[in-house]
Structures are given as C-alpha cells and as structure tokens.
Design a protein around this motif. Structure first.
Motif, mmCIF file in Angstrom:
data_model
loop_
_atom_site.group_PDB
_atom_site.id
_atom_site.type_symbol
_atom_site.label_atom_id
_atom_site.label_comp_id
_atom_site.label_asym_id
_atom_site.label_seq_id
_atom_site.Cartn_x
_atom_site.Cartn_y
_atom_site.Cartn_z
ATOM 1 N N GLY A 96 24.919 -56.570 38.522
ATOM 2 C CA GLY A 96 24.180 -56.084 39.690
ATOM 3 C C GLY A 96 24.992 -55.079 40.499
ATOM 4 N N ILE A 97 26.249 -55.421 40.767
ATOM 5 C CA ILE A 97 27.111 -54.500 41.521
ATOM 6 C C ILE A 97 27.353 -53.221 40.724
ATOM 7 C CG2 ILE A 97 29.415 -54.201 42.505
ATOM 8 C CD1 ILE A 97 29.420 -57.195 43.104
ATOM 9 N N ALA A 98 27.530 -53.342 39.415
ATOM 10 C CA ALA A 98 27.771 -52.168 38.580
ATOM 11 C C ALA A 98 26.572 -51.224 38.592
ATOM 12 C CB ALA A 98 28.085 -52.604 37.154
ATOM 13 N N LEU A 99 25.360 -51.756 38.496
ATOM 14 C CA LEU A 99 24.163 -50.916 38.489
ATOM 15 C C LEU A 99 23.940 -50.256 39.846
ATOM 16 C CD1 LEU A 99 21.727 -53.164 36.403
ATOM 17 C CD2 LEU A 99 22.935 -51.108 35.653
ATOM 18 N N ILE A 100 24.168 -51.008 40.922
ATOM 19 C CA ILE A 100 24.023 -50.421 42.266
ATOM 20 C C ILE A 100 25.038 -49.302 42.473
ATOM 21 C CG2 ILE A 100 24.264 -50.900 44.727
ATOM 22 C CD1 ILE A 100 23.165 -53.696 44.176
ATOM 23 N N LEU A 101 26.266 -49.526 42.036
ATOM 24 C CA LEU A 101 27.301 -48.507 42.190
ATOM 25 C C LEU A 101 26.967 -47.256 41.379
ATOM 26 C CD1 LEU A 101 30.052 -47.900 43.458
ATOM 27 C CD2 LEU A 101 31.123 -48.874 41.422
ATOM 28 N N ALA A 102 26.473 -47.442 40.156
ATOM 29 C CA ALA A 102 26.097 -46.288 39.335
ATOM 30 C C ALA A 102 24.947 -45.518 39.963
ATOM 31 C CB ALA A 102 25.721 -46.758 37.932
ATOM 32 N N ALA A 103 23.966 -46.236 40.547
ATOM 33 C CA ALA A 103 22.856 -45.559 41.214
ATOM 34 C C ALA A 103 23.326 -44.789 42.447
ATOM 35 C CB ALA A 103 21.785 -46.581 41.594
ATOM 36 N N LEU A 104 24.263 -45.367 43.207
ATOM 37 C CA LEU A 104 24.787 -44.678 44.388
ATOM 38 C C LEU A 104 25.508 -43.383 44.014
ATOM 39 C CD1 LEU A 104 26.160 -47.602 46.586
ATOM 40 C CD2 LEU A 104 24.199 -46.114 47.071
ATOM 41 N N VAL A 105 26.174 -43.392 42.868
ATOM 42 C CA VAL A 105 26.875 -42.183 42.427
ATOM 43 C C VAL A 105 25.895 -41.052 42.190
ATOM 44 C CG1 VAL A 105 28.190 -41.194 40.512
ATOM 45 C CG2 VAL A 105 28.858 -43.390 41.481
ATOM 46 N N LEU A 106 24.719 -41.366 41.657
ATOM 47 C CA LEU A 106 23.726 -40.322 41.392
ATOM 48 C C LEU A 106 23.091 -39.819 42.687
ATOM 49 C CD1 LEU A 106 23.071 -39.242 38.585
ATOM 50 C CD2 LEU A 106 24.124 -41.489 38.500
ATOM 51 N N VAL A 107 22.964 -40.696 43.675
ATOM 52 C CA VAL A 107 22.391 -40.290 44.958
ATOM 53 C C VAL A 107 23.436 -39.569 45.807
ATOM 54 C CG1 VAL A 107 21.270 -41.109 47.056
ATOM 55 C CG2 VAL A 107 20.723 -42.170 44.866
ATOM 56 N N ILE A 108 24.670 -40.080 45.766
ATOM 57 C CA ILE A 108 25.768 -39.473 46.524
ATOM 58 C C ILE A 108 26.857 -39.092 45.514
ATOM 59 C CG2 ILE A 108 27.347 -39.737 48.474
ATOM 60 C CD1 ILE A 108 25.631 -42.057 49.427
ATOM 61 N N PRO A 109 26.829 -37.897 44.940
ATOM 62 C CA PRO A 109 27.769 -37.524 43.868
ATOM 63 C C PRO A 109 29.242 -37.645 44.258
ATOM 64 C CG PRO A 109 25.978 -35.937 44.021
ATOM 65 C CD PRO A 109 25.849 -36.829 45.208
ATOM 66 N N ARG A 110 29.570 -37.543 45.551
ATOM 67 C CA ARG A 110 30.970 -37.614 45.966
ATOM 68 C C ARG A 110 31.589 -38.992 45.681
ATOM 69 N NH1 ARG A 110 31.165 -34.480 51.848
ATOM 70 N NH2 ARG A 110 30.495 -32.428 51.077
ATOM 71 N N LEU A 111 30.754 -39.987 45.459
ATOM 72 C CA LEU A 111 31.263 -41.327 45.196
ATOM 73 C C LEU A 111 31.670 -41.534 43.739
ATOM 74 C CD1 LEU A 111 28.751 -43.544 47.215
ATOM 75 C CD2 LEU A 111 31.078 -42.895 47.849
ATOM 76 N N GLU A 112 31.448 -40.543 42.892
ATOM 77 C CA GLU A 112 31.724 -40.726 41.467
ATOM 78 C C GLU A 112 33.200 -41.019 41.215
ATOM 79 O OE1 GLU A 112 31.030 -38.533 37.144
ATOM 80 O OE2 GLU A 112 30.420 -37.534 39.000
ATOM 81 N N GLY A 113 34.077 -40.277 41.888
ATOM 82 C CA GLY A 113 35.503 -40.520 41.692
ATOM 83 C C GLY A 113 35.908 -41.921 42.098
ATOM 84 N N VAL A 114 35.381 -42.380 43.226
ATOM 85 C CA VAL A 114 35.702 -43.729 43.706
ATOM 86 C C VAL A 114 35.175 -44.787 42.733
ATOM 87 C CG1 VAL A 114 35.392 -45.367 45.591
ATOM 88 C CG2 VAL A 114 35.687 -42.932 46.089
ATOM 89 N N ALA A 115 33.940 -44.587 42.274
ATOM 90 C CA ALA A 115 33.339 -45.562 41.362
ATOM 91 C C ALA A 115 34.096 -45.617 40.040
ATOM 92 C CB ALA A 115 31.872 -45.199 41.119
ATOM 93 N N THR A 116 34.467 -44.454 39.527
ATOM 94 C CA THR A 116 35.199 -44.423 38.259
ATOM 95 C C THR A 116 36.559 -45.082 38.392
ATOM 96 O OG1 THR A 116 34.070 -42.354 37.696
ATOM 97 C CG2 THR A 116 36.031 -42.922 36.432
#
Length: 282
Positions: A96-116
C-alpha cells in the motif's frame, strides 16, 4: 507416340524414427515427472548420507510424511495461521505504501529522487539488522497474536519490488494518450487515473504477485528473533533444538507450498483483472 506414365509420389519409409524434439508434453505431466524425479533423488541422497555417515540430518520423504501425520493438522494450523496473518498485514502495508509513493511521484515529479532513494535504502539495509532493532523497540505480542517485528520485516520485504514495478509500469503509458488528456485540460492526477493506471496494471500485478512469497519469508524471518510463542519460525527453532530433522523439513516444505499457493492465487487474480498481460483477451 509414347505417353509418359505418371510418377507416383515418394512413400515415407516405414519405421521412421520419432523426432523427440517435436514432441510436446502437457505442463502438468512435465511438472509431475519433475516432482517424481526430485523425490527419487532426495530419497537416494538421504539414504546414501545415512549409510556413509550414520547421521540422520536428511530425512527420507517417508519420514517427512510420517512427521506430518504425527504432528497433526492442529499443530500446523496453529503456527501457520499466525505467520499468515503477519505476512498478510505486512503485505498490505508494504504494498500500500509503495503504490501510494509511486502514484505521488507521477503527480509530483520532484519526489522521484526521494522515493527512489527510500526504496534503495530499504533494500540495501540488511533485514537482519532491522529485525534486531525492531525486536528491541516493538513490544512482544500476546500469545497467538501477530508479531510486530514479523509484520515490519514482511512489509520491508515487498516494498522495493512494488515501488520499482509500479514506477516502471506507470511510466510506460502511451505518450500520445497523455498528451491528449493534457490538451483537454487534464491534470497529472487525471493522467494518472485515466491513462497511467491502466497501462501500469500488468506491471503492478506482477510486482504484487512476486511480493507474496517475499512477505511470507519476511514474516518467518521476523519470528526467528524471538518474543513469540506461536509461529512457523519459532516452530522451526524448537524442532531444530530437539534435533527433529523430519519436522524441520516438513515445516520448510509446508512453508514453500503455502508461498507457492499464494503466488498462484494472486496470479489467477491478475489474469482475471488484466488478461491482456498474459496475451489473452476477453
């Protein structure tokens, strides 16, 4: 005037050898043959080891079956029900947390580095070290209740795979479809719901399928750290301490069967939800 008589077509010689390369066996028959071969090899290795060393660390298949009968259904249900609950809770939280985080990256691209980076950190940190810290911080559960340490390790075991699979799937959406949504005034959230989720569904379902045995393994590993009285992990430890090799093997094989069954069930659900991912259409 002469007429040529028709030439008869060549006749294939009798007794032609069978081309074994072209023979295809059903999948179930291939699996059955492979299973029987593994059991025979296992039996031979166990017998030869006992004959040469006199020890019994490798039980025969018959001894493992006898261990199942002696332990009884109640013993396995009591231990596996707790471990399955731990694996299920960790599976839901981690995915659940992984899917929410992946969705947030697509909505807010700046979070991609943090998520990765977060996904890589959870994957690189030894899970044993996390378990040692968790067993100190998380209080011991009541008898028969899920262990918080096992739930945490189960969630960590599935987090990285699902984050990577979801991100790759969400980024695989058709660019022209995304541009069409943008032309009609759609936001990134609209693109995520209307286009990206559909495109990413096969990859997400594959990641969720792979996460099933990983969650079960994480839960069993979490039980090895103690502070519990019921569970597959503690049952293995007690069987090992009692030098009960057939029971250790029986628990290990039952764990593999449960993980494989969960993997197959999620695969069936994935095939029903997204049949095109397996090359089938409705």
């Amino acid at each position: 005037m002469t007429t040529d008589s028709p030439v008869a077509p060549p006749v294939a010689p009798k007794g032609r050898p069978i081309q074994w390369e072209s023979v295809k066996l059903p999948a179930w028959l291939t699996g059955l043959i492979g299973g029987i071969g593994i059991i025979i090899l296992w039996w031979m290795v166990a017998t030869l080891y006992v004959t040469s060393t006199g020890a019994h660390p490798i039980p025969t298949p018959l001894q493992v079956v006898q261990s199942y009968v002696e332990s009884g259904w109640e013993y396995y249900w009591r231990n596996f029900s707790v471990t399955l609950a731990e694996a299920g809770i960790g599976y839901l939280w981690g995915n659940g947390i992984a899917l929410i985080l992946a969705a947030l990256v697509l909505v807010i691209p700046r979070l991609e580095g943090v998520a990765t980076q977060l996904a890589i950190i959870t994957y690189c940190i030894p899970i044993v070290a996390v378990g040692m810290l968790a067993i100190v911080v998380i209080p011991a559960p009541q008898v028969g209740e899920p262990s918080g340490t096992a739930v945490l390790l189960a969630a960590l075991s599935v987090f990285f795979t699902t984050v990577v699979g979801a991100l790759l799937g969400l980024k695989s959406a058709d660019k022209s479809s995304l541009d069409l949504v943008a032309v009609y005034g759609g936001s990134r959230l609209t693109q995520l719901v209307k286009v990206r989720l559909i495109a990413a569904l096969p990859a997400i379902l594959s990641a969720l399928q792979i996460a099933v045995p990983a969650a079960f393994l994480g839960a069993v590993l979490g039980e090895f750290f103690g502070k519990i009285e019921v569970g597959v992990g503690i049952a293995m430890i007690l069987a090992q301490q009692n030098s009960n090799a057939p029971l250790v093997w029986a628990l290990a094989l039952a764990s593999g069967a449960v993980a494989l069954l969960g993997f197959a069930l999620v695969g069936l659900v994935a095939r029903a939800i997204a049949p095109w991912s397996k090359g089938k259409s409705r």
